[in-house]
Design a protein around this motif. Structure first.
Motif, PDB file in Angstrom:
ATOM      1  N   ARG A 206     -16.971   1.940  -2.577  1.00  0.00           N
ATOM      2  CA  ARG A 206     -15.518   1.810  -2.567  1.00  0.00           C
ATOM      3  C   ARG A 206     -14.986   1.458  -3.942  1.00  0.00           C
ATOM      4  NH1 ARG A 206     -14.373  -2.338  -0.415  1.00  0.00           N
ATOM      5  NH2 ARG A 206     -16.447  -3.132  -0.083  1.00  0.00           N
TER       6      ARG A 206
ATOM      7  N   ASP B 228      -4.649  -3.571  12.781  1.00  0.00           N
ATOM      8  CA  ASP B 228      -4.321  -2.665  11.687  1.00  0.00           C
ATOM      9  C   ASP B 228      -4.278  -1.201  12.163  1.00  0.00           C
ATOM     10  OD1 ASP B 228      -3.885  -3.352   8.734  1.00  0.00           O
ATOM     11  OD2 ASP B 228      -5.057  -1.509   8.613  1.00  0.00           O
TER      12      ASP B 228
ATOM     13  N   LYS C  89     -12.447   4.828   6.460  1.00  0.00           N
ATOM     14  CA  LYS C  89     -12.286   4.123   5.189  1.00  0.00           C
ATOM     15  C   LYS C  89     -13.221   4.769   4.175  1.00  0.00           C
ATOM     16  CE  LYS C  89     -10.518  -0.223   6.838  1.00  0.00           C
ATOM     17  NZ  LYS C  89     -10.611  -1.688   6.836  1.00  0.00           N
TER      18      LYS C  89
ATOM     19  N   THR D  52      -7.644   4.981   5.396  1.00  0.00           N
ATOM     20  CA  THR D  52      -6.744   3.838   5.604  1.00  0.00           C
ATOM     21  C   THR D  52      -6.829   2.792   4.502  1.00  0.00           C
ATOM     22  OG1 THR D  52      -8.408   2.836   7.024  1.00  0.00           O
ATOM     23  CG2 THR D  52      -6.672   4.100   8.088  1.00  0.00           C
ATOM     24  N   ASP D  53      -7.883   2.842   3.654  1.00  0.00           N
ATOM     25  CA  ASP D  53      -7.838   1.963   2.487  1.00  0.00           C
ATOM     26  C   ASP D  53      -7.546   2.808   1.243  1.00  0.00           C
ATOM     27  OD1 ASP D  53     -10.252   3.214   2.488  1.00  0.00           O
ATOM     28  OD2 ASP D  53     -11.446   1.467   1.936  1.00  0.00           O
TER      29      ASP D  53
ATOM     30  N   ASN E  23      -6.520   1.431  -2.109  1.00  0.00           N
ATOM     31  CA  ASN E  23      -7.511   0.990  -3.084  1.00  0.00           C
ATOM     32  C   ASN E  23      -7.600   2.046  -4.185  1.00  0.00           C
ATOM     33  OD1 ASN E  23      -9.834   0.443  -4.488  1.00  0.00           O
ATOM     34  ND2 ASN E  23     -11.210   0.650  -2.735  1.00  0.00           N
TER      35      ASN E  23
ATOM     36  N   SER F  70     -10.539   4.261  -4.389  1.00  0.00           N
ATOM     37  CA  SER F  70     -10.850   5.206  -3.313  1.00  0.00           C
ATOM     38  C   SER F  70     -10.814   6.647  -3.793  1.00  0.00           C
ATOM     39  CB  SER F  70      -9.845   5.035  -2.170  1.00  0.00           C
ATOM     40  OG  SER F  70      -8.545   5.411  -2.602  1.00  0.00           O
TER      41      SER F  70
ATOM     42  N   LYS G 289      -3.325  -5.766  -4.537  1.00  0.00           N
ATOM     43  CA  LYS G 289      -2.740  -6.537  -3.462  1.00  0.00           C
ATOM     44  C   LYS G 289      -2.487  -7.956  -3.932  1.00  0.00           C
ATOM     45  CE  LYS G 289      -2.945  -7.281   1.392  1.00  0.00           C
ATOM     46  NZ  LYS G 289      -3.557  -6.978   2.656  1.00  0.00           N
TER      47      LYS G 289
ATOM     48  N   CYS H 272      -7.651 -10.322   4.675  1.00  0.00           N
ATOM     49  CA  CYS H 272      -6.816  -9.146   4.502  1.00  0.00           C
ATOM     50  C   CYS H 272      -6.740  -8.821   3.021  1.00  0.00           C
ATOM     51  CB  CYS H 272      -5.437  -9.471   5.014  1.00  0.00           C
ATOM     52  SG  CYS H 272      -4.821  -8.292   6.156  1.00  0.00           S
TER      53      CYS H 272
ATOM     54  N   ALA I  49      -6.340  -5.620  -0.059  1.00  0.00           N
ATOM     55  CA  ALA I  49      -5.976  -4.226  -0.290  1.00  0.00           C
ATOM     56  C   ALA I  49      -7.216  -3.389  -0.401  1.00  0.00           C
ATOM     57  CB  ALA I  49      -5.181  -4.104  -1.573  1.00  0.00           C
ATOM     58  N   ARG I  50      -8.230  -3.958  -1.082  1.00  0.00           N
ATOM     59  CA  ARG I  50      -9.488  -3.235  -1.175  1.00  0.00           C
ATOM     60  C   ARG I  50     -10.523  -4.101  -0.530  1.00  0.00           C
ATOM     61  NH1 ARG I  50      -8.437  -3.027  -7.418  1.00  0.00           N
ATOM     62  NH2 ARG I  50      -6.239  -2.934  -7.180  1.00  0.00           N
ATOM     63  N   PRO I  51     -10.772  -3.900   0.761  1.00  0.00           N
ATOM     64  CA  PRO I  51     -11.580  -4.861   1.486  1.00  0.00           C
ATOM     65  C   PRO I  51     -12.937  -5.021   0.841  1.00  0.00           C
ATOM     66  CG  PRO I  51     -11.114  -2.911   2.793  1.00  0.00           C
ATOM     67  CD  PRO I  51     -10.421  -2.727   1.500  1.00  0.00           C
TER      68      PRO I  51
END
Length: 1553
Positions: free
Chosen positions: A100, A496, A543, A571-572, A575, A578, A743, A788, A790-792
């Motif tokens: 990621r 989410d 993701k 869904t991310d 990021n 990504s 984020k 939570c 933005a970029r888990p």
């Protein structure tokens, strides 16, 4: 990497190989890098694979080979690999990092940045770790510097007894050899602190310190402008704006609107209505399909089943849980939904059952242990929501942890819950006439979605029924959903996008959702692609990590087709990292039918829900462009296209347009919600009906998040439409496309610049981390809700692992991490700024060198790419960081563990010298200050000259016959005649029984016999020095008076410790040599010890002077007692080791002895009828005077308690005081500390023994240091219940030049205390502040000044008096001041400077003063002294020799040590010293060794925060290593010498950069 056989194909040759062979080669490379295959096995398998293609692969260039071997594998296509059968599939990361955060461009940038540093080899000193439980460095291995005798080895005393016990060993005085007072400190004394050249040649420590110093001397980036305001308020540096920093230049943005939300006639008025419609009319249509752990469909829930089961659950909740009159649930109540990630069917039934019952569902993760990370915060949310009921499945309930009674455990912080199983067999069928109440969607709450904040607190975002419905409508319009479509959902269906698309939008549009749980992804990473292929799915929710895992396994299924996909929702996609995953996935699967326009990134947040989504594109239409942004510009919140340095560029893709019916604006992330300019980064705010309505129960935070009215630059509101803060950072680009760059939760504000935690993670991962950083291949238990982000961060999948001890259902086990390198980045606030901390899990097989090299390179990379320093980089053991429910790192919990010292790193690197640039400018002392200007300063700053005096001896009337005798020996003879049977001394043993007494006559006769022996056996003459070597007792007193009777000069010396001769005997030998003793008086036991074989190993026993034992003396009278011709003749020598390790002998004349005893008698009102108890060492200073001299002079009875007896009986001292009703008692700090720690929890035992301390009038601590107020207060509080008055406890003050300057006594005001400002004290100024003021220090008066004593506070440099608002050296004038130093060197200048010096001005009488070497100040109090005048209090601050001159300020070690000692429960003791301007902190660890590295950041932080100093070296040692002298004072200089000689056997030494 090692040389690998003969077949090493070049990249071109590899490209020519078949895809299957390339994949197998990549798999082999990965196995070797992870240590799963030996080098030999690797070469064998590789040769076998390449042998058919050898003609193609043998033409390789050696340089290409070398480059290829050094490359970090990166290209996803070449690295995707998996065996043909899933059951043998090894789930691995093809790269060495989390995909990621993967970007080929960024990796090149990092490598280029590191290449700049390669030419200069890293000179950072590696930390020192203990390799064994106890390794003693031989003292003879260290070569001492010139003119410096090697100090006696103290490690046997300090370290050997510290392996398991935290008790400090026997206190001993340990002077370094040859360091004797009398040599001028500046020139003659060889001191290790004076020069770096005095380091032992072979010392590892000194080499590393020099290495560190040379590192710190390297030119850094230009420091921020420094300033310093020299007044009472010290101001820290405020970072000045960089004049070259980019500034926004665009116009103020206007809110951007999405397309109108269309009105479709058949849209239902509520989501429940849609369920009712499809459940009734399309009952057999599939709604939701769940998969088993192999990836095969296991159950399909139809719309009819969903409707009927939801009805049954709604009816049961409302009617069957309580009685008719007292139902358990009412509409509007909240209930928890606790379902595992592999059971979407049960969750969906429960969720819609709650909606139909009009109760509010709160989905949470399944708790697996009582101490899940963040579990307490989840409990707080449940409690604040008033939840008393939890819905779950039967399988899940069985898997929850139970008590021995079979009940579900009470999870930490959770309210008591009633668990309700929602399986169909437990539900009641509703009557035919019962129908749920379904009203049109309104603003009433529908459900609560939990959200974890940056700080770790869990909040509940409340979503109304109207917002839920509107969000479904907006998603349906944006995604163009239609009836009957199939959606594959790989996301968490409880929150989410997984909840919104997979549970809401599918019901709205009668779609079919295939839910792929994480446990399936573990066994079959391609399962979601297979589901798309098998079901011809139109939409997939994934993701970035799912894209990567699918690329790994794609070769197993070459026939899969993604042609049916019209939307691949990433869904991310918010990021920025990504974009690489999306591009790589497209390039690989485009041949499988994937259309470029199908990839649709979106941005979401819990508060604003879906913020933006890229709409499905038109085939053949050009794809949206990317933004290549400057990271430097981003750090200032400005959008700048990167055109110069590609190393610091960030490529981001858009996340589409604003949602239908919504409006978006960008506001400044901090302060009021001011609209940003068009080229400015800010927080995205959304206004629509589709967002959350509030944080449940948090009205204040709700207002600032859900009810934001943007303002313009003038501060005026822009419209009246409220916006919701999304927590996302971004901007609106050309064509109203939305770009997200980070984020708020990942924002790190350092020195006014913004950095994103995930950007730094990506940079760290781009450094070759494969040998060092753990990738999370583990099985563990899930912890707390996912933070939570933005970029888990580094998430994992669920994994099915059977366990006999804990039979959980498969998906309640956490995942083996497949691809994630486990790195966490966060910031901590230290010294008025945020500091970046990087924590990573270290591979179990990583070497120290590899780890340290990786850490060093990460620091370089982050510094080069982001232009920001890392404050701390820590490596922790694999699989120890707290996890989120899906296996990722729980950032806030990790930060909390770091701050409280519970992270337990195995490697750590602190860089405070690099990061901390906001320290005040070092103080510049003004040179050439003359007397006049000093006086002006004093008159301005202080009200009066700082001086004080005790009562005048000439005005005190005395009728005592003692006054007619000038010599103590005469007084003893007089008492032997006048009161022969009066008992002067009683000696007690550990049992409290009297073992020996001495009346006046007995003592006189014993002294006579000893004097006779000195003449007969010793053949001594008057004036010869005699060493008295006795344990504490009456024999020592008799020997002292025997010497006086014979005209000899007694020298009392502490006897060596029989179990530790190596450390203690050299000190005895040194005093014997320095004092030029002609004879040693001792007992038979000690005489044998001095001549023993063990003693011979430590010193030369053949050169002892005459040794006489006094156990059996002949009954022989001395023909004539010696009488000194004048009172100024020498009476005795007082030898002592100072805290600076200096052995000092002072000369005490007969007149001084007489004056000392008289002053003490008058101060304490000592008479023949009085009794005092003494628990002190009797070898030097005031302790010796009280033990040996005062009783003979005053006639009072002294009860002698040797301190060593307290080790056998802690009650001895207090029991004696109580038994004999003692009014005045004297002790040392060591004794007081022993009683406080040992008896603190035994007050009730003391009461039952009948011990009562109400008789005590004065309990005096004899010391030569600043009063230890905390210890005194603890002692007073602990024993107040047995009668001890807090007013009774006081302290004394003495020094080498005058052993008794202050003593509280029986009359006069109580000791006073003041709070002074620490910052002012560092400037040698005294400013009183109120209690509780920041940076305040509590000081206590050191007793009352003795009669006949005068003190003045003097500037030690100008030798002029200072005002009472200044700190200065205490000078004393008194009749009992010592005559001078006794030394083998005739240093007249030092003698005059210390004992007979005058003020440079302001003293018309030209008084002769003695310099105490202690800093202090005098304050006039409101109290009245015995003379009737206002009382002047003397406050001692610390020894001048021990102060640390750092950054132009004067620091006292005890202040820094006090701060350090309280930062962690496992710090037993602490000592600080300086070495070549580096501050060294030594801490004793009383806990587990795994806590050693936790102390390094805590110590660095507290010293920086409270003292504005950067710690250079942190040394963690065992308990008892810091040497303590007999008075309980730390010998810091001896500790320093031992450290530099590498004799401490430290657990860990950290060199801060």
């Amino acid at each position: 990497m090692a040389e690998r056989g003969g077949l090493e194909p070049s990249p071109a040759a590899v490209a020519a190989l078949p895809a299957e062979v390339r994949a197998q080669l990549a798999e082999l490379e990965l196995e070797l890098s992870e240590g799963d295959i030996t080098q030999k096995g690797y070469e064998k398998k590789r040769s076998k694979l390449l042998s058919p293609y050898s003609p193609q692969t043998q033409e390789t260039d050696s340089t290409v080979q070398k480059e290829h071997r050094n490359q970090t594998p990166a290209a996803p296509a070449a690295q995707t690999s998996a065996p043909s059968k899933y059951k043998h599939h090894r789930t691995r990361s093809a790269g060495a990092r989390d995909e990621r955060y993967r970007s080929d461009i960024h990796t090149e940038a990092v490598q280029a940045a590191l290449a700049k540093h390669k030419e200069q080899k890293m000179a950072l000193p590696m930390p020192t770790k203990r390799r064994s439980t106890f390794v003693q460095s031989p003292a003879d291995a260290c070569t001492p510097p010139e003119n410096f005798s090697a100090p006696p080895d103290v490690t046997a005393t300090t370290s050997s007894s510290s392996s398991s016990s935290s008790l400090r060993p026997v206190n001993i005085d340990l002077p370094p050899s040859g360091i004797v007072k009398g040599m001028h400190k500046g020139s003659n004394r060889s001191s290790l602190m004076d020069t770096a050249d005095g380091v032992p040649v072979s010392s590892r420590v000194s080499t590393k310190i020099q290495q560190l110093l040379s590192t710190l001397k390297r030119p850094k980036r230009p420091p921020l402008k420094e300033f310093f305001v020299d007044d009472s308020e010290e101001i820290v540096e405020v970072p000045q704006p960089d004049p070259n920093q980019p500034k926004p230049e665009g116009r103020q943005m206007t809110p951007v609107k999405g397309e109108p939300l269309g009105v479709i006639c058949n849209w239902p008025p509520a989501l429940e209505t849609a369920l009712q419609r499809w459940g009734s009319t399309q009952a057999k249509c599939p709604c939701l399909t769940g998969l088993d752990v192999t990836g095969k469909p296991v159950y399909t829930l139809t719309y009819g089943k969903l409707w009927s089961r939801s009805l049954k659950l709604a009816y049961t909740l409302l009617n069957k849980l309580g009685t008719k009159n007292e139902p358990v649930l009412k509409p509007g109540d909240r209930v928890a939904l606790v379902y595992p990630n592999n059971d979407p069917v049960m969750f969906m039934v429960a969720f819609y059952g709650c909606l139909l019952a009009e109760v509010i569902p709160v989905p949470i993760e399944v708790p697996l242990t009582r101490k899940d990370a963040g579990g307490q915060q989840i409990g707080f949310l449940l409690g604040s929501c008033g939840i008393a009921l939890a819905l779950t499945s039967e399988v899940c309930l069985k898997g929850l942890p139970k008590t021995p009674n079979g009940e579900i455990v009470q999870f930490k912080g959770w309210p008591r819950l009633k668990w309700v199983v929602t399986d169909s067999k437990y539900l009641s069928k509703p009557p035919k006439d019962w129908q749920p109440h379904i009203s049109p969607a309104g603003t009433e709450p529908a459900y609560i979605e939990y959200k974890t904040s940056k700080e770790g607190s869990v909040m509940g975002v409340t979503v109304s029924r109207l917002a839920m419905l509107s969000h479904c409508q907006a998603l349906s319009q944006a995604c163009n959903y239609s009836e009957g479509e199939t959606v594959v959902n790989v996301l968490d269906f409880k929150k989410d996008a997984g909840l919104w698309h997979g549970m809401f939008a599918n019901i709205m549009n009668k779609m079919h959702t295939i839910s792929v749980p994480y446990s399936v992804m573990k066994t079959c990473p391609l399962s979601w692609v297979q589901r798309v292929h098998a079901h011809k799915a139109k939409v997939a929710l994934v993701k970035c990590r799912d894209l990567h895992w699918a690329m790994m396994a794609h070769r197993d299924q070459r026939d899969v087709s993604l042609a049916s996909l019209r939307m691949l929702i990433v869904t991310d996609g918010a990021n920025p990292w990504s974009v690489s995953s999306c591009d790589a996935f497209l390039s690989l699967f485009q041949s499988h039918g994937l259309k470029p326009e199908a990839i649709c990134p979106c941005a979401t947040s819990a508060e604003a829900m879906t913020v933006a989504i890229r709409r499905p594109g038109v085939p053949g239409a050009p794809l949206p462009g990317r933004a290549i942004l400057s990271m430097n510009g981003l750090s200032y919140g400005v959008i700048r296209v990167n055109t110069e340095d590609k190393n610091s560029a960030l490529t981001v893709q858009d996340v589409g347009h604003v949602m239908p019916g919504g409006m978006m604006c960008i506001v400044k992330p901090d302060g009021p919600p001011q609209l940003c300019k068009t080229d400015e980064i800010g927080e995205i705010c959304v206004s629509s009906r589709t967002g959350g309505m509030m944080y449940f129960g948090l009205a204040g935070v709700t207002k600032t998040t859900f009810e934001v009215i943007p303002v313009n630059s003038a501060g005026s509101p822009v419209g009246d439409v409220p916006f919701i803060r999304s927590g996302l950072l971004g901007f609106v680009g050309p064509g109203s496309l939305v770009f997200v760059v980070g984020k708020m939760d990942g924002l790190l504000m350092v020195s006014g610049r913004r950095h994103n935690a995930d950007d730094i993670v990506a940079t760290g991962l781009a450094v070759e981390s494969i040998k060092t950083v753990y990738r999370g291949r583990h099985t563990g238990l899930p912890a707390v809700p996912q933070t939570c982000q933005a970029r888990p961060y580094l998430r994992t999948f669920s994994l099915s692992v059977p366990s006999a001890r804990n039979p959980l259902p498969p998906d309640l086990r956490v995942a083996r991490v497949l691809t994630s390198l486990r790195i966490a980045v966060f910031s901590v606030s230290v010294f008025y700024d945020e500091r970046i901390v990087v924590v990573a899990e270290q591979r179990p097989d990583a070497s120290e060198e590899d780890s340290f090299q990786w850490m060093s390179r990460v620091l370089q990379a982050i510094d080069s790419i982001h232009q920001v320093g890392v404050y701390c980089l820590a490596l922790v053991p694999a699989n120890t960081l707290p996890k989120t429910p899906l296996g990722g790192i729980h950032i806030s919990q990790t930060k909390q563990l770091f701050l409280e010292g519970s992270l337990h790193p195995c490697n750590i690197l602190m860089c405070p010298h690099t990061c901390v640039t906001n320290l005040p400018k070092p103080r510049q002392k003004q040179p050439g200050v003359g007397p006049a200007s000093v006086m002006v300063g004093n008159l301005v700053a202080g009200k009066r000259i700082a001086q004080a005096a005790g009562r005048d001896l000439g005005q005190i009337e005395e009728n005592d016959l003692v006054r007619k005798h000038q010599f103590l020996a005469e007084i003893l003879q007089w008492r032997a005649q006048a009161t022969p049977d009066h008992v002067l001394f009683m000696l007690l043993n550990a049992k409290g029984t009297t073992v020996c007494t001495a009346s006046c006559l007995q003592l006189h006769k014993r002294a006579e016999r000893i004097a006779s022996v000195l003449g007969d056996k010793g053949h001594l003459n008057a004036g010869d020095n005699v060493v008295l070597l006795y344990p504490p007792g009456i024999e020592l007193i008799a020997a002292f008076y025997g010497c006086l009777y014979a005209g000899c000069i007694p020298v009392t010396v502490r006897p060596p410790h029989a179990q530790n001769l190596t450390a203690t005997l050299p000190t005895v030998r040194m005093i014997v040599d320095v004092s030029k003793a002609a004879c040693i008086l001792t007992s038979q036991t000690l005489m044998r010890l001095l001549r023993s074989r063990e003693a011979a190993a430590a010193v030369d026993v053949k050169t002892w002077p005459t040794i006489i034992d006094t156990d059996d003396l002949p009954r022989k009278r001395l023909p004539q007692l010696y009488k000194p011709p004048t009172p100024e003749m020498l009476a005795y020598l007082d030898f002592s080791v100072s805290t600076t390790g200096m052995l000092t002998g002072v000369k005490m004349s007969h007149s001084a002895v007489n004056a000392l005893c008289r002053a003490i008698k008058l101060q304490c009102e000592l008479y023949s009828s009085r009794q005092i108890a003494i628990c002190l060492d009797p070898y030097c200073g005031l302790g010796f005077a009280l033990w040996c001299l005062c009783s003979v002079y005053s006639g009072h009875q002294s009860i002698l308690i040797p301190p060593m007896e307290l080790e056998n009986n802690l009650f001895l001292w207090l029991a004696t005081v109580s038994q004999y009703k003692i009014r005045d008692t004297f002790c040392s700090y060591s004794v007081m500390e022993l009683c406080t720690k040992g008896l603190g929890n035994q007050v009730e035992v003391l009461k039952t023994r009948g011990i009562n301390l109400s008789c005590i009038r004065t309990c005096v601590v004899v010391a030569e240091e600043r009063p230890r107020i905390a210890l005194q207060q603890s002692f007073s509080k602990l024993f107040k219940d047995i009668g001890l008055s807090p007013r009774a406890v006081s302290t004394t003050f003495g020094s080498r030049v005058n052993v008794a300057i202050c003593l509280q006594g029986t009359s006069g005001p109580d000791p006073t205390t003041v709070y002074v400002d620490l910052k002012s004290l560092r400037h040698d100024r005294v400013r009183l502040v109120e209690r509780g003021a920041p940076q305040s220090l509590l000081l206590s008066e050191s007793g009352k000044i003795l009669p006949g004593v005068k003190v003045v506070i003097v500037n030690p440099e100008t030798k002029g008096p200072v005002g009472d608002s200044h700190l200065g050296e205490i000078w004393v004038n008194s009749p009992h001041t010592a005559s001078g130093y006794y030394t083998i060197y005739d240093s007249e200048t030092l003698q005059a400077d210390h004992f007979n010096t005058r003020l440079s001005f302001g003293d018309a009488a030209h008084t002769l003063w003695a310099r105490t070497g202690y800093l202090g100040f005098v304050r006039r109090t409101e109290l009245t002294a015995a003379t009737g005048e206002r009382h002047d209090a003397l406050y001692v601050v610390g020894a001048l020799d021990e102060t640390l001159e750092l950054r132009g300020l004067r620091y006292h070690p005890i202040d820094i040590e006090t701060s350090v000692s309280r930062v962690h429960r496992s710090i037993a003791e602490c000592a600080v010293f300086t070495w070549t301007n580096l501050l060294v902190v030594v801490v004793e660890l009383c806990g587990s060794e795994q806590e050693a590295l936790d102390l390094v950041p805590l110590v660095t932080n507290v010293v920086l925060e409270e003292h504005y100093l950067i710690v250079g070296v942190v040394v963690v040692v065992d308990p008892g290593v810091i040497p303590i002298n007999s008075r309980g004072e730390k010998q810091r200089m001896h500790l320093r010498d031992s450290f530099l000689a590498d004799q401490l056997d430290p657990i860990y030494v950290a060199y801060n950069m």
